[in-house]
Structures are given as structure tokens and as C-alpha cells.
Design an enzyme around this catalytic site. Structure first.
Site, PDB file in Angstrom:
ATOM      1  N   SER A  15       0.795  -1.225  -0.053  1.00 29.59           N
ATOM      2  CA  SER A  15      -0.117   0.059  -0.065  1.00 29.59           C
ATOM      3  C   SER A  15       1.000   1.351   0.005  1.00 29.59           C
ATOM      4  CB  SER A  15      -0.891  -0.018   1.227  1.00 29.59           C
ATOM      5  OG  SER A  15      -1.638   1.125   1.226  1.00 29.59           O
ATOM      6  N   ASP A  36       4.183  -7.620   3.585  1.00 33.86           N
ATOM      7  CA  ASP A  36       3.145  -6.988   3.957  1.00 33.86           C
ATOM      8  C   ASP A  36       2.307  -7.924   4.828  1.00 33.86           C
ATOM      9  OD1 ASP A  36       1.098  -5.071   4.249  1.00 33.86           O
ATOM     10  OD2 ASP A  36       1.938  -3.910   2.983  1.00 33.86           O
ATOM     11  N   ASP A  52       4.603 -10.217   8.712  1.00 33.08           N
ATOM     12  CA  ASP A  52       4.548  -9.189   9.998  1.00 33.08           C
ATOM     13  C   ASP A  52       5.970  -8.783  10.551  1.00 33.08           C
ATOM     14  OD1 ASP A  52       4.003  -7.946  12.474  1.00 33.08           O
ATOM     15  OD2 ASP A  52       2.793  -9.393  13.010  1.00 33.08           O
ATOM     16  N   VAL A  53       6.258  -7.686  10.077  1.00 25.39           N
ATOM     17  CA  VAL A  53       7.631  -7.184  10.538  1.00 25.39           C
ATOM     18  C   VAL A  53       8.030  -7.287  12.050  1.00 25.39           C
ATOM     19  CG1 VAL A  53       7.990  -5.446   8.566  1.00 25.39           C
ATOM     20  CG2 VAL A  53       7.062  -4.722  10.735  1.00 25.39           C
ATOM     21  N   TYR A 154       3.607   7.628  18.082  1.00 29.56           N
ATOM     22  CA  TYR A 154       3.972   7.529  16.637  1.00 29.56           C
ATOM     23  C   TYR A 154       5.173   8.467  16.574  1.00 29.56           C
ATOM     24  CZ  TYR A 154       3.766   8.303  11.623  1.00 29.56           C
ATOM     25  OH  TYR A 154       3.911   8.279  10.111  1.00 29.56           O
ATOM     26  N   LYS A 158       8.842   6.883  15.781  1.00 34.93           N
ATOM     27  CA  LYS A 158       9.691   7.255  14.293  1.00 34.93           C
ATOM     28  C   LYS A 158      10.931   8.278  14.878  1.00 34.93           C
ATOM     29  CE  LYS A 158       6.971   6.264  11.113  1.00 34.93           C
ATOM     30  NZ  LYS A 158       7.169   5.271  10.132  1.00 34.93           N
TER      31      LYS A 158
END
Ligand SMILES: NC(=O)c1ccc[n+]([C@@H]2O[C@H](COP(=O)([O-])OP(=O)(O)OC[C@H]3O[C@@H](n4cnc5c(N)ncnc54)[C@H](O)[C@@H]3O)[C@@H](O)[C@H]2O)c1
Length: 248
Positions: A15, A36, A52-53, A154, A158
Site C-alpha cells: 500500500s 506485508d 508481519d515485521v 507515533y 519515528k
């Protein structure tokens, strides 16, 4: 790293920014494994590995899909990620630890998981004439630098991606593996599609120039440059039309 004839693992390639990057890579003659939770192969030189990372086994299997199907792994583009909006002190009480952990688990630990397993495969590559064996592109966010109210999990995740880019680049330099990161501003992807049109338009207007949301192809174009420009290493590049996010 030359794209044509090289093999790339694109996490989150089903995506948005990852899908655009996977397209760019195949259009330029690269082989791609999309890692993904969801998706499907989209072309001749593309494989899909359900991944699934955050999971060691499925991420290792995705790396092995690349080496098994195409002979070697030369590049990793880390695009898998999730976003939530939650305050430290919300209407229903303090931020729950479960959702905070989940965001850090996917965005930060998932990125590291893919890096360590991909690098383990890359270190065995035959070096190019300049001694290069691999290239890794991470995806941070401008929220790593000016996170808004409600972006605590988030932004923390990051910020971790930003902070680990240089030490990993330094360590992997001895194998000729480069590591850089892109910190996108606001891009028009399914992650953003959840917002009402009005909110998306208003976000676009906050970008000094160009006053619009970024296009996934513009992210793919910068990842192409990072892959091809051997001098780029250990750096985090903002791709944001000069936006500096307001507190809310
Ligand atoms: N769109 C933006 O404005 C924007 C801005 C800054 C940073 N980013 C970052 O860019 C990356 C890509 O975002 P996008 O906008 O294309 O979002 P997207 O939701 O369109 O794509 C993210 C993809 O990651 C996959 N994914 C999620 N969790 C996963 C997991 N555990 N294992 C494997 N795959 C998983 C999803 O299935 C999805 O296909 C993310 O890391 C996001 O945080 C996006």
C-alpha cells in the site's frame, strides 16, 4: 546501487509509499519482494511474502523469498508502519500502554527486525566495484521532529527510526551496506485516506510549497535517488514541502 538486476525487499509494499516504491523498482528493472500483512504480486519480477515485521520468523521467510527466488538481496525499503491518535491524558483516562507498545513494536522494532535480517543476507553479497553490498532506506516522519498533540506513540517510534539510522550506517559500513532514512511530511496514501476530504485539504494548505499532499511517487523518487547515490549514507532527509507541524 544499480536498480536493474538487483533485488529489493519492500516492507509495507502492499500500500501507499511502499507500493509506489515497489512499482518504481520493477519499472527500472529491479526484482521485488513485497513483505506485508496483505497484498499480492503485481508484476513479473514481483513476489509477495505474507509478513508481519514484528515477527522474526515471517520476516526471515521474506528475506529467504528474495534470496531463494532471485539469488540475493541488495536493498531493503522499510515502509511498514501504523499510526494512531491518542493523548497522554485522554477523555477516557491515561494513554493505554497496549496501543503505545504496539506502535513502537511495528514502526521501530519492526524496522529494526527487517534491518538486522536483511543485513545478515546482504553481508554475503559479492561487492560491486566500489565495495557496495547493500542499501537500506528507512521511513521516519516529520512527527519525529515536531510531533503533534495526540502523536506521542507515533512520534516516539519515528524518533527511534531517526536515531538508529546513523549508528546502523556506521556499523554496516564495513560491509559496504548503506543506511538512510526519509522523513515524509503529509502524503496522500490510504493511511491518510481515513481523514475526511476537508481535513486532507486543510493539511495540504499548511504546506508552504507545494501546497498539497505529497504523492507516493515523490517518495519513490527519493528512495530511488538514495539507492543510486552511493555518497548518501547515515542521513535522514525530510521530504515535506517545508511544513513544520503545529502543536495541533
Ligand atoms: N502517509 C503519510 O503522510 C506518511 C507521513 C510520514 C510517514 N509515513 C510513514 O510511511 C510509511 C508508509 O505509510 P503509508 O502512508 O504508505 O501507509 P499505508 O497504510 O498505505 O501502508 C502501510 C503498509 O504497512 C503495512 N503494515 C502495517 N503493519 C505491518 C506489519 N506489522 N508487518 C508488515 N506490514 C505492515 C500495511 O498492511 C500497509 O500495507 C509508514 O511507516 C508511515 O508511518 C507516512
Amino acid at each position: 546501487m544499480q536498480i536493474s538486476g538487483s533485488t529489493f525487499l519492500v516492507t509495507g509494499g502492499g500500500s501507499g509509499l511502499g507500493a509506489a516504491t515497489a512499482r518504481m523498482l520493477t519499472e527500472n528493472g529491479g526484482n521485488v519482494v513485497i513483505a506485508d500483512l496483505k497484498g499480492e504480486p503485481t508484476g513479473k519480477n514481483v513476489r509477495f511474502a505474507k509478513t508481519d515485521v514484528t515477527d522474526e520468523k515471517s520476516t526471515q521467510a521474506a528475506v529467504e523469498t528474495a534470496t531463494g527466488e532471485f539469488g540475493a538481496l541488495h536493498g531493503l525499503i522499510n515502509c511498514a508502519g501504523i499510526a494512531i491518535g491518542k493523548r497522554v491524558l485522554g477523555k477516557e483516562g491515561p494513554h493505554d500502554l497496549g496501543s503505545f507498545s504496539k506502535v513502537v513494536q511495528v514502526n521501530l522494532i519492526g524496522t529494526f527486525n527487517a534491518i538486522r535480517l536483511a543485513a545478515a543476507a546482504m553481508q554475503h553479497n559479492d561487492p560491486t566495484g566500489d565495495g557496495e553490498r547493500g542499501v537500506i532506506v528507512n521511513t521516519a516522519s516529520v512527527a519525529a521532529f515536531e510531533g503533534q498533540i495526540g502523536q506521542v506513540a507515533y512520534s516516539a517510534s519515528k524518533g527511534g527510526v531517526v536515531s538508529m539510522t546513523l549508528p546502523i550506517a556506521r556499523e554496516l559500513a564495513r560491509w559496504g551496506i548503506r543506511v538512510a532514512a526519509i522523513a515524509p511530511g503529509i502524503f496522500d496514501t490510504p493511511m491518510m485516506a481515513g481523514l475526511p476530504e476537508e481535513a486532507r485539504e486543510s493539511l495540504g494548505k499548511q504546506v508552504p510549497f507545494p501546497s498539497r499532499l505529497g504523492k507516493p511517487e515523490e517518495y519513490a523518487s527519493l528512495s530511488r535517488h538514495i539507492i543510486e547515490n552511493e555518497m548518501l549514507n547515515g542521513e535522514v532527509i525530510r521530504l515535506d514541502g517545508a511544513i513544520r507541524m503545529a502543536p495541533r
